[in-house]
Write an enzyme that holds these catalytic residues in place. Structure first.
Site, PDB file in Angstrom:
ATOM      1  N   ILE A  13       0.841  -1.204   0.000  1.00  0.00           N
ATOM      2  CA  ILE A  13       0.000   0.000   0.000  1.00  0.00           C
ATOM      3  C   ILE A  13       0.877   1.255   0.000  1.00  0.00           C
ATOM      4  O   ILE A  13       0.585   2.232  -0.692  1.00  0.00           O
ATOM      5  CB  ILE A  13      -0.978   0.026   1.198  1.00  0.00           C
ATOM      6  CG1 ILE A  13      -1.768  -1.282   1.272  1.00  0.00           C
ATOM      7  CG2 ILE A  13      -1.956   1.205   1.075  1.00  0.00           C
ATOM      8  CD1 ILE A  13      -2.691  -1.393   2.474  1.00  0.00           C
ATOM      9  N   TYR A 151      -1.198 -10.491  14.973  1.00  0.00           N
ATOM     10  CA  TYR A 151      -1.128  -9.323  14.083  1.00  0.00           C
ATOM     11  C   TYR A 151      -2.167  -8.278  14.508  1.00  0.00           C
ATOM     12  O   TYR A 151      -1.851  -7.098  14.726  1.00  0.00           O
ATOM     13  CB  TYR A 151      -1.359  -9.740  12.620  1.00  0.00           C
ATOM     14  CG  TYR A 151      -1.725  -8.580  11.720  1.00  0.00           C
ATOM     15  CD1 TYR A 151      -0.775  -7.602  11.397  1.00  0.00           C
ATOM     16  CD2 TYR A 151      -3.015  -8.434  11.208  1.00  0.00           C
ATOM     17  CE1 TYR A 151      -1.112  -6.507  10.591  1.00  0.00           C
ATOM     18  CE2 TYR A 151      -3.360  -7.358  10.398  1.00  0.00           C
ATOM     19  CZ  TYR A 151      -2.407  -6.393  10.092  1.00  0.00           C
ATOM     20  OH  TYR A 151      -2.737  -5.319   9.299  1.00  0.00           O
ATOM     21  N   LYS A 155      -1.681  -4.452  16.015  1.00  0.00           N
ATOM     22  CA  LYS A 155      -2.224  -3.258  15.334  1.00  0.00           C
ATOM     23  C   LYS A 155      -3.184  -2.506  16.276  1.00  0.00           C
ATOM     24  O   LYS A 155      -3.243  -1.277  16.264  1.00  0.00           O
ATOM     25  CB  LYS A 155      -2.948  -3.652  14.038  1.00  0.00           C
ATOM     26  CG  LYS A 155      -2.036  -4.139  12.926  1.00  0.00           C
ATOM     27  CD  LYS A 155      -1.112  -3.057  12.361  1.00  0.00           C
ATOM     28  CE  LYS A 155      -1.858  -1.985  11.601  1.00  0.00           C
ATOM     29  NZ  LYS A 155      -0.909  -0.990  11.018  1.00  0.00           N
TER      30      LYS A 155
HETATM   31  P1  NAD Z   1       3.354  -4.845   3.408  1.00  0.00           P
HETATM   32  O1  NAD Z   1       3.707  -6.009   4.275  1.00  0.00           O
HETATM   33  O2  NAD Z   1       3.178  -5.045   1.958  1.00  0.00           O
HETATM   34  O3  NAD Z   1       4.471  -3.700   3.581  1.00  0.00           O
HETATM   35  C1  NAD Z   1       4.993  -3.352   4.824  1.00  0.00           C
HETATM   36  C2  NAD Z   1       6.217  -2.474   4.574  1.00  0.00           C
HETATM   37  O4  NAD Z   1       6.732  -2.066   5.852  1.00  0.00           O
HETATM   38  C3  NAD Z   1       7.361  -3.189   3.862  1.00  0.00           C
HETATM   39  O5  NAD Z   1       7.911  -2.375   2.863  1.00  0.00           O
HETATM   40  C4  NAD Z   1       8.370  -3.442   4.959  1.00  0.00           C
HETATM   41  O6  NAD Z   1       9.720  -3.492   4.499  1.00  0.00           O
HETATM   42  C5  NAD Z   1       8.125  -2.255   5.863  1.00  0.00           C
HETATM   43  N1  NAD Z   1       8.543  -2.514   7.258  1.00  0.00           N
HETATM   44  C6  NAD Z   1       8.242  -3.599   8.014  1.00  0.00           C
HETATM   45  N2  NAD Z   1       8.829  -3.491   9.224  1.00  0.00           N
HETATM   46  C7  NAD Z   1       9.479  -2.296   9.232  1.00  0.00           C
HETATM   47  C8  NAD Z   1      10.248  -1.618  10.202  1.00  0.00           C
HETATM   48  N3  NAD Z   1      10.484  -2.140  11.411  1.00  0.00           N
HETATM   49  N4  NAD Z   1      10.764  -0.414   9.889  1.00  0.00           N
HETATM   50  C9  NAD Z   1      10.554   0.133   8.653  1.00  0.00           C
HETATM   51  N5  NAD Z   1       9.849  -0.479   7.697  1.00  0.00           N
HETATM   52  C10 NAD Z   1       9.312  -1.675   7.984  1.00  0.00           C
HETATM   53  O7  NAD Z   1       2.082  -4.210   4.079  1.00  0.00           O
HETATM   54  P2  NAD Z   1       0.819  -3.504   3.390  1.00  0.00           P
HETATM   55  O8  NAD Z   1      -0.145  -4.545   2.995  1.00  0.00           O
HETATM   56  O9  NAD Z   1       1.279  -2.530   2.406  1.00  0.00           O
HETATM   57  O10 NAD Z   1       0.212  -2.759   4.667  1.00  0.00           O
HETATM   58  C11 NAD Z   1       0.589  -1.423   4.981  1.00  0.00           C
HETATM   59  C12 NAD Z   1      -0.140  -0.992   6.237  1.00  0.00           C
HETATM   60  O11 NAD Z   1      -1.535  -1.062   6.030  1.00  0.00           O
HETATM   61  C13 NAD Z   1       0.154  -1.849   7.462  1.00  0.00           C
HETATM   62  O12 NAD Z   1       0.189  -1.005   8.580  1.00  0.00           O
HETATM   63  C14 NAD Z   1      -1.050  -2.771   7.548  1.00  0.00           C
HETATM   64  O13 NAD Z   1      -1.288  -3.186   8.879  1.00  0.00           O
HETATM   65  C15 NAD Z   1      -2.140  -1.857   7.039  1.00  0.00           C
HETATM   66  N6  NAD Z   1      -3.292  -2.524   6.415  1.00  0.00           N
HETATM   67  C16 NAD Z   1      -3.106  -3.350   5.354  1.00  0.00           C
HETATM   68  C17 NAD Z   1      -4.210  -3.910   4.720  1.00  0.00           C
HETATM   69  C18 NAD Z   1      -4.077  -4.814   3.523  1.00  0.00           C
HETATM   70  O14 NAD Z   1      -5.088  -5.342   3.056  1.00  0.00           O
HETATM   71  N7  NAD Z   1      -2.885  -5.015   2.957  1.00  0.00           N
HETATM   72  C19 NAD Z   1      -5.505  -3.644   5.213  1.00  0.00           C
HETATM   73  C20 NAD Z   1      -5.636  -2.840   6.354  1.00  0.00           C
HETATM   74  C21 NAD Z   1      -4.528  -2.253   6.923  1.00  0.00           C
HETATM   75  O1  DAU Z   2      -8.720  -6.792   6.852  1.00  0.00           O
HETATM   76  C1  DAU Z   2      -7.522  -6.118   6.660  1.00  0.00           C
HETATM   77  C2  DAU Z   2      -6.372  -7.104   6.686  1.00  0.00           C
HETATM   78  O2  DAU Z   2      -6.440  -7.835   5.474  1.00  0.00           O
HETATM   79  C3  DAU Z   2      -5.012  -6.431   6.823  1.00  0.00           C
HETATM   80  O3  DAU Z   2      -4.940  -5.785   8.049  1.00  0.00           O
HETATM   81  C4  DAU Z   2      -3.878  -7.446   6.691  1.00  0.00           C
HETATM   82  O4  DAU Z   2      -2.630  -6.780   6.694  1.00  0.00           O
HETATM   83  C5  DAU Z   2      -4.054  -8.188   5.398  1.00  0.00           C
HETATM   84  O5  DAU Z   2      -3.072  -9.206   5.305  1.00  0.00           O
HETATM   85  C6  DAU Z   2      -5.448  -8.803   5.294  1.00  0.00           C
HETATM   86  O6  DAU Z   2      -5.626  -9.873   6.260  1.00  0.00           O
HETATM   87  P1  DAU Z   2      -6.390 -11.232   5.885  1.00  0.00           P
HETATM   88  O7  DAU Z   2      -5.947 -12.274   6.828  1.00  0.00           O
HETATM   89  O8  DAU Z   2      -7.840 -11.009   5.728  1.00  0.00           O
HETATM   90  O9  DAU Z   2      -5.777 -11.432   4.401  1.00  0.00           O
HETATM   91  P2  DAU Z   2      -5.232 -12.725   3.641  1.00  0.00           P
HETATM   92  O10 DAU Z   2      -4.966 -12.293   2.239  1.00  0.00           O
HETATM   93  O11 DAU Z   2      -4.137 -13.399   4.370  1.00  0.00           O
HETATM   94  O12 DAU Z   2      -6.482 -13.692   3.647  1.00  0.00           O
HETATM   95  C7  DAU Z   2      -7.731 -13.304   3.068  1.00  0.00           C
HETATM   96  C8  DAU Z   2      -8.699 -14.455   3.273  1.00  0.00           C
HETATM   97  O13 DAU Z   2      -8.272 -15.581   2.460  1.00  0.00           O
HETATM   98  C9  DAU Z   2      -8.722 -14.983   4.697  1.00  0.00           C
HETATM   99  O14 DAU Z   2     -10.043 -15.415   4.994  1.00  0.00           O
HETATM  100  C10 DAU Z   2      -7.786 -16.174   4.675  1.00  0.00           C
HETATM  101  C11 DAU Z   2      -7.993 -16.732   3.270  1.00  0.00           C
HETATM  102  N1  DAU Z   2      -6.826 -17.408   2.660  1.00  0.00           N
HETATM  103  C12 DAU Z   2      -5.636 -16.764   2.670  1.00  0.00           C
HETATM  104  C13 DAU Z   2      -4.526 -17.330   2.094  1.00  0.00           C
HETATM  105  C14 DAU Z   2      -3.195 -16.621   2.115  1.00  0.00           C
HETATM  106  C15 DAU Z   2      -6.980 -18.652   2.059  1.00  0.00           C
HETATM  107  O15 DAU Z   2      -8.071 -19.229   2.036  1.00  0.00           O
HETATM  108  N2  DAU Z   2      -5.883 -19.215   1.477  1.00  0.00           N
HETATM  109  C16 DAU Z   2      -4.658 -18.617   1.481  1.00  0.00           C
HETATM  110  O16 DAU Z   2      -3.676 -19.222   0.958  1.00  0.00           O
END
Ligand code: NAD
Ligand code: DAU
Length: 337
Positions: A13, A151, A155
């Site tokens: 993101i 996790y 958060k």
């Molecule tokens: P991501 O895992 O793709 O990226 C995380 C980034 O943070 C990476 O570039 C990593 O190198 C960096 N990082 C990790 N530890 C660090 C540290 N100690 N110091 C500096 N950098 C560090 O994560 P994302 O999916 O892009 O998520 C970004 C944010 O959004 C997170 O806070 C996550 O909790 C939140 N979020 C993500 C989702 C989602 O669906 N991906 C949904 C809701 C909230």
């Molecule tokens: O809701 C926001 C969150 O969404 C973020 O805060 C997290 O950073 C992000 O990783 C995500 O969490 P989820 O656990 O929901 O995402 P994930 O992609 O791991 O899984 C999505 C759904 O799919 C969940 O119900 C688990 C399922 N899943 C996931 C994987 C990786 C499977 O069935 N098979 C898989 O191999």
């Protein structure tokens, strides 16, 4: 002109946000502070690496010295950096506590010292726990916290710290808690990019448990626009929930849509052992940000999913590199439990 410190800008993101921001606000400067863990990838930012308004610092957000240097000229902090994958937090919670809790604390302390004008914290809907299947209940800004994975708990702790710094020290904060993002540069440990790239490698889509888990899918660009609006018009101390346009779509339904778009049969699904403590259903009420800031998601799930699949088809080199090396060790451990 403002200077933004973006933490975790080399992740999924964060990198989408930097690309979005420099297009939308080319006069601003961005400093990207990222540790480059397994999830950080500077290839995501190739397009801007020579832009004089962009600077990268490799460093850990829990290191006060490096954070102090990175924040020297900052007006606005946008804090994405985190350990973000639930399955990895089940394997080893330690880096989640270190980065998500201690790292956020270090950023907050430094933000106070530098009198930052705005500290925006990226939260998740997972802090609210989960909802019943087939109910019409939605998460909203009043939903009590009830995190159920290491996790989500880390958060939740970071959200509480950020709010505490507003009430106790008047740090000008805002928080957004969003649902599951998807789109380009999404790390293929997460469900949608894992499913797409597995199919491109002629592997199956692993489905945890009965596959009837529900996520509220949000296209990453819609999320970036929400953060932009919160920075522009959001009220200090407030939290905004950000969600997508899906209406209770199960993982199995998402997988079947991907199979259909990619011309594959349902036999490419593989039902596997469930995730411990698997949250059943997430669904977001985003009326507050709509009414107060005029935001609503613009991308339909079906159209954005097609575009996302196309992106992975056209960026094979990106994900092949990401899926080599350490990723293979993780995959073995996670998928041969
Ligand atoms: P991501 O895992 O793709 O990226 C995380 C980034 O943070 C990476 O570039 C990593 O190198 C960096 N990082 C990790 N530890 C660090 C540290 N100690 N110091 C500096 N950098 C560090 O994560 P994302 O999916 O892009 O998520 C970004 C944010 O959004 C997170 O806070 C996550 O909790 C939140 N979020 C993500 C989702 C989602 O669906 N991906 C949904 C809701 C909230
Ligand atoms: O809701 C926001 C969150 O969404 C973020 O805060 C997290 O950073 C992000 O990783 C995500 O969490 P989820 O656990 O929901 O995402 P994930 O992609 O791991 O899984 C999505 C759904 O799919 C969940 O119900 C688990 C399922 N899943 C996931 C994987 C990786 C499977 O069935 N098979 C898989 O191999």
């Amino acid at each position: 002109m403002s200077e933004l410190l973006v933490t975790g800008g080399a992740g999924f993101i964060g990198s989408n946000f930097i690309l979005y921001w420099l297009k939308k606000h080319p006069e601003d400067n961005i400093v990207n502070l990222d540790k480059l863990t397994y999830a950080g990838n500077l290839e995501n930012l190739k397009e801007v690496e020579k832009n004089s308004h962009y600077r990268f610092i490799q460093g850990d957000i829990s290191d006060p010295k490096i954070v102090d240097q990175a924040m020297a000229k900052t007006d606005i902090v946008v804090h994405f950096a985190a350990e973000s994958h639930v399955d990895r937090s089940i394997m080893d919670p330690a880096p989640f506590v270190k980065t998500n809790v201690e790292g956020t604390y270090v950023l907050l302390q430094t933000a106070l010292k530098h009198k930052i004008k705005r500290f925006h914290h990226i939260g998740t809907d997972e802090v609210f726990g989960h909802l019943e299947l087939n109910s019409s209940e939605l998460f909203n800004e009043q939903t009590p916290y009830n995190p159920r994975s290491p996790y989500a708990a880390s958060k939740a702790a970071s959200d509480h710290l950020v709010r505490a710094y507003y009430h106790t020290y008047n740090l000008p904060i805002t928080i957004s808690n969003c649902s599951n993002n998807f789109g380009p540069y999404h790390f293929p440990e997460k469900f949608i990019p894992l499913a797409i790239t597995n199919l491109l490698e002629n592997k199956k889509i692993p489905i945890y448990g009965d596959g009837l888990y529900v996520r509220d899918w949000l296209y990453v660009e819609d999320h970036c626009r929400a953060i932009d609006l919160i920075l522009e018009k959001g009220k200090l101390g407030e939290t905004y929930l950000v969600g997508g346009l899906t209406q209770d779509i199960s993982n199995l339904e998402v997988a079947k849509k991907i199979l259909k778009i990619m011309g594959k049969a349902d036999t490419e699904l593989e039902m596997i052992k469930d995730r411990p403590g698997h949250d059943r259903r997430y669904a977001i009420d985003w009326q507050k940000i709509k009414q107060e800031l005029g935001w609503s998601p613009q991308h339909s799930f079906d159209q954005a999913l097609e575009e996302t699949i196309k992106w992975y088809q056209e960026h094979q080199q990106w994900w092949s590199r990401v899926k080599s090396g350490d990723y293979q060790t993780y995959y073995q451990k996670q998928y041969t439990r």
